[in-house]
Every structure is written in structure tokens, then in C-alpha cells.
Design an enzyme around this catalytic site. Structure first.
Site, PDB file in Angstrom:
ATOM      1  N   ASP A 118      16.631  10.706  -7.788  1.00  0.00           N
ATOM      2  CA  ASP A 118      18.093  10.803  -7.678  1.00  0.00           C
ATOM      3  C   ASP A 118      18.611  10.538  -6.266  1.00  0.00           C
ATOM      4  OD1 ASP A 118      18.310  11.343 -10.361  1.00  0.00           O
ATOM      5  OD2 ASP A 118      18.380  13.523 -10.109  1.00  0.00           O
ATOM      6  N   HIS A 146       0.818  -1.213   0.000  1.00  0.00           N
ATOM      7  CA  HIS A 146       0.000   0.000   0.000  1.00  0.00           C
ATOM      8  C   HIS A 146       0.855   1.268   0.000  1.00  0.00           C
ATOM      9  CE1 HIS A 146      -3.314   2.614   1.855  1.00  0.00           C
ATOM     10  NE2 HIS A 146      -3.857   2.110   0.767  1.00  0.00           N
ATOM     11  N   ASP A 186      -0.845  16.538  20.439  1.00  0.00           N
ATOM     12  CA  ASP A 186      -0.412  17.754  21.139  1.00  0.00           C
ATOM     13  C   ASP A 186       0.102  18.771  20.124  1.00  0.00           C
ATOM     14  OD1 ASP A 186      -1.189  16.450  23.424  1.00  0.00           O
ATOM     15  OD2 ASP A 186       0.826  15.882  24.036  1.00  0.00           O
ATOM     16  N   LYS A 221       3.171   4.407  -1.182  1.00  0.00           N
ATOM     17  CA  LYS A 221       3.127   5.350  -2.300  1.00  0.00           C
ATOM     18  C   LYS A 221       4.305   6.299  -2.131  1.00  0.00           C
ATOM     19  CE  LYS A 221      -1.829   5.031  -1.661  1.00  0.00           C
ATOM     20  NZ  LYS A 221      -1.660   4.240  -0.409  1.00  0.00           N
ATOM     21  N   HIS A 270      -9.539  10.970   1.416  1.00  0.00           N
ATOM     22  CA  HIS A 270      -8.628   9.831   1.470  1.00  0.00           C
ATOM     23  C   HIS A 270      -7.383  10.156   2.288  1.00  0.00           C
ATOM     24  CE1 HIS A 270      -5.849   6.760  -0.466  1.00  0.00           C
ATOM     25  NE2 HIS A 270      -6.890   6.014  -0.170  1.00  0.00           N
ATOM     26  N   LYS A 294      -4.669  10.876   5.331  1.00  0.00           N
ATOM     27  CA  LYS A 294      -4.268  10.087   6.495  1.00  0.00           C
ATOM     28  C   LYS A 294      -3.267  10.899   7.304  1.00  0.00           C
ATOM     29  CE  LYS A 294      -4.025   6.731   2.821  1.00  0.00           C
ATOM     30  NZ  LYS A 294      -5.369   6.215   2.803  1.00  0.00           N
TER      31      LYS A 294
END
Length: 398
Positions: A144, A137, A323, A139, A316, A318
Site C-alpha cells: 500500500d 538481485h 563504528d 528483494k 546468506h 548481508k
């Protein structure tokens, strides 16, 4: 040493715990710069710009690469660089990118010199692997060995705004500084697992050039996957961050079906006076995930947790903010797939400016949300309760 100016008790506690929770955890690294990019509208132009500037190699990994305008635009940009002599590796998840694979998009690029494609799968009779779960999952994009992108955004047209639709709400991050090497290593490790290219070809000076400090972010990579050394690592870090919180916890996630211990940690934080906010989509792209998440609302609301359902477009994104000191960002959702079955990469970030930006984005999500009120929630119809509980029971296998 932990930077003195970031000497927050919750942050220091979490940073101390992570090496004990995660075997062979990458080190805490100072001197990084992380820019937040919201949706493909902001992320894709920056990513394509850096692809065009690449001189040595490009490593792209995505759960989904779609056979659409954006997917083809990225693949064409990578093919152009490969023809110029830049070595390009693309790793996609075979299940997540099923439509592109079956429609033949990747075949168009298979014979281009310097461009190599890898499909992640652990379902292979020849290798005696029979797992349909254990998806990759992650991404990421590494240019370089000097800068990288990581976050929740797949490569697909639904992540950009056009005349017909608004982009999916998602977060991606442009990373510069020493932590890029850790993200590079994650990609190369996955590539080795799928292709069996040897360490001599992968762990080269070109892939790991000397890097200078680029900013003020202190960062630690946290990987998770269905292996002995990384099993539930991100779940354990989430739990520890919540239990260390003293002021607030803000969770932004598309899929919220947490483990029981994380659910209890959230309830305990709220009961001891921590402001706990959970933001999820009102309309989920996987209906069963949305209904399963609603099965735990009552427990949270009774403890004082604030629950918000964001109105469309689909969210979508995340992220978790703890704090004023800590942000956990990357690819992992709050569900069993991400926390137990999938290969995921998160960053534990200690950078007050970035934390402020993520929290500000979270407040934008809340402003576009409907808050769930306990008394109103208790009056919902019986058929909804039955559907929630059924999906909640089935969530470990969905």
C-alpha cells in the site's frame, strides 16, 4: 540536516560523501522505523501478515521465487488479495527463478484479475538485448505504499526451519516511514523498464500516500546497477565507509571476493588499529565463490583482519557495521556480480539501536564460526592454494 544525536564523525563523513558518489542519490530521510528479521522463520510470517492486510496494492520483487511450499504459499496469498480487488504486481528475475518458470508455476497465476507478473531479463531478440548478466538481485515487498520489506531473503522453502533442515541464516528488514517511498520508486522504475507501463499509471497518489514519521531511524537508499548513473555505487559506498571507520568494521556476507580497492581499504583500516571482522560461510552454496574468497585471506590476516567461517547452516546474510554509527544493509554481496553487474538496493542506516541488533546478530555468527589463524592458514596444502588462486582468477566471470 543530520540528526544531532547521530553526529558521529564516520557517519557524517559517509552521509556527506554518498551524494557525490551516487548520481541522483535519494535524500537522507528521518523518521523511519526498521525491524530486523532473521531468516524466513521471522520474515515470512510478518510478510504474509502484511500481505493479508493490504487494501490497495502489493508490489513484490524477488531474485528467486521457488516452485515449492513457500513459493506457492506466497503466490496463493497474492492471488487471494488480487481476487479481493487489491492490485498486485510481482517481478522476479528470469534466471534466478528459472526452475519455477520452466516448471510452469507462474502460468497458474497469469489469468487472475488484478495480478500481473513480470520476468526481469535483458536477453531478448525482439528488444535487441543480448545480456545474460545484469541480473535483478533486489528483494523487496511494498504494501500500500506505506510499509516495505527489503533484505537478502528470497522466496523459497530453504529459508524456513522444518523437521528435516534448519533455515538458511539470512537477514531481512521491515521498513516503515518516509523511506518506503524510495523503495516503492525503485520497484516501479524496474517494473516500467520491463513492462513499459507509463509514468501516468505508476507515479500515482495511491502508490505514494502521505506518510508520517514512524521511528528514529535516519536512512538513505543506495541503488547500484550497470548503468552510467549507478555503476559501482554500492561498491564506492562500501569503500568510503571502510576508510571512514575509526573503531570497527564488521562485514557479514555469503560471497566475499572484493574489488582490490576494497581489499586494500580493509587492510589499511586494520593496520591503523580498526577492529575489522569478516564473517563468511564455511561451506558455500557456490563452491567456487568460497574458494575464490579464500584466495585473499592471507593478505587480510597479515594486516590483522579477523576472518571467520561460519559453520552450517549456510549463511546468506548481508550487512556491514561501521563504528557505533552506521549500518549498510540490503541485497548486495561483496563480489563482482553484486558490485558491478547486478541491480541491487542497499540502505545506509544511522540508528544506534538497529546497529546494536545487527552487531549482536554478527556476534552470533562469530560464535558459530571457526576463526582462521594465520600460522595455520600458511600450512594448508598446495592443492588448496592452487584451487583458491584459480577460482580467484576466474571470479570476475563466474
Amino acid at each position: 540536516e543530520f540528526p544531532e544525536k547521530m553526529d558521529d564523525p564516520a557517519a557524517r563523513s559517509l552521509n556527506t560523501i554518498i551524494p557525490a558518489l551516487v548520481s541522483n542519490a535519494p535524500p537522507l530521510l528521518q523518521g523511519n522505523h526498521i525491524s530486523m528479521l532473521i531468516s524466513g522463520d521471522e520474515a515470512y510470517p510478518r510478510m504474509l501478515e502484511k500481505i493479508a492486510e493490504a487494501r490497495n496494492h502489493i508490489h513484490l520483487q524477488s531474485f528467486i521465487i521457488a516452485n515449492d511450499k513457500i513459493g506457492r504459499r506466497f503466490m496463493d496469498a497474492l492471488a487471494t488479495k488480487a481476487r479481493q480487488g487489491v492490485r498486485v504486481k510481482v517481478l522476479y528475475d528470469r534466471l534466478g527463478s528459472t526452475k519455477a518458470r520452466w516448471s510452469g508455476m507462474f502460468r497458474k497465476y497469469q489469468k487472475i484479475p488484478n495480478l500481473r507478473l513480470g520476468a526481469w531479463s535483458q536477453l531478448s531478440l525482439f528488444r535487441r538485448e543480448f545480456q545474460v548478466n545484469f541480473r535483478n538481485h533486489r528483494k523487496s515487498l511494498v504494501i500500500d505504499g506505506r510499509e516495505a520489506f527489503v533484505g537478502g531473503i528470497n522466496i523459497a522453502s530453504q529459508n524456513v526451519t522444518d523437521k528435516k533442515s534448519i533455515a538458511i541464516r539470512d537477514y531481512h528488514f521491515h521498513v516503515q516511514g518516509p523511506v518506503v517511498h524510495d523503495l516503492q520508486y525503485v520497484f516501479l522504475r524496474d517494473w516500467h523498464f520491463m513492462t513499459e507501463d507509463g509514468p501516468a499509471d505508476l507515479l500515482t497518489p495511491n502508490h505514494f500516500p502521505q506518510l508520517q514519521h514512524a521511528g528514529k531511524s535516519t536512512v538513505r537508499v543506495v541503488n547500484s546497477g550497470p548503468t552510467i548513473t549507478e555503476s559501482e555505487a554500492i561498491a564506492n559506498v562500501f569503500f568510503s565507509a571502510i576508510t571512514a571507520a575509526r573503531d570497527r568494521v564488521m562485514i557479514i556476507t555469503p560471497y566475499f571476493v572484493p574489488f582490490r580497492d576494497i581489499l586494500q581499504a580493509l587492510r589499511g583500516a586494520a593496520l591503523r588499529g580498526v577492529k575489522v571482522q569478516v564473517v563468511v560461510p564455511r561451506k558455500n552454496n557456490h563452491f567456487y565463490a568460497g574458494w575464490a574468497g579464500r584466495s585473499v585471506y592471507e593478505e587480510l590476516l597479515r594486516a590483522g583482519v579477523e576472518v571467520y567461517e561460519r559453520e552450517p547452516p549456510f549463511m546468506h546474510a548481508k550487512a556491514m557495521v561501521v563504528d557505533q554509527s552506521t549500518a549498510l544493509i540490503g541485497t548486495a554481496n561483496f563480489d563482482a556480480n553484486s558490485l558491478r553487474l547486478n541491480y541491487e538496493t542497499n540502505l545506509a542506516v544511522f540508528d544506534q539501536q538497529l546497529i546494536y541488533e545487527i552487531a549482536s546478530a554478527g556476534r552470533e555468527e562469530i560464535a558459530a564460526s571457526t576463526r582462521i589463524e594465520l600460522q595455520e592458514w600458511l600450512q594448508r596444502p598446495t592443492h588448496r592454494i592452487l584451487l583458491e588462486n584459480f577460482c580467484g582468477l576466474m571470479s570476475p566471470i563466474l
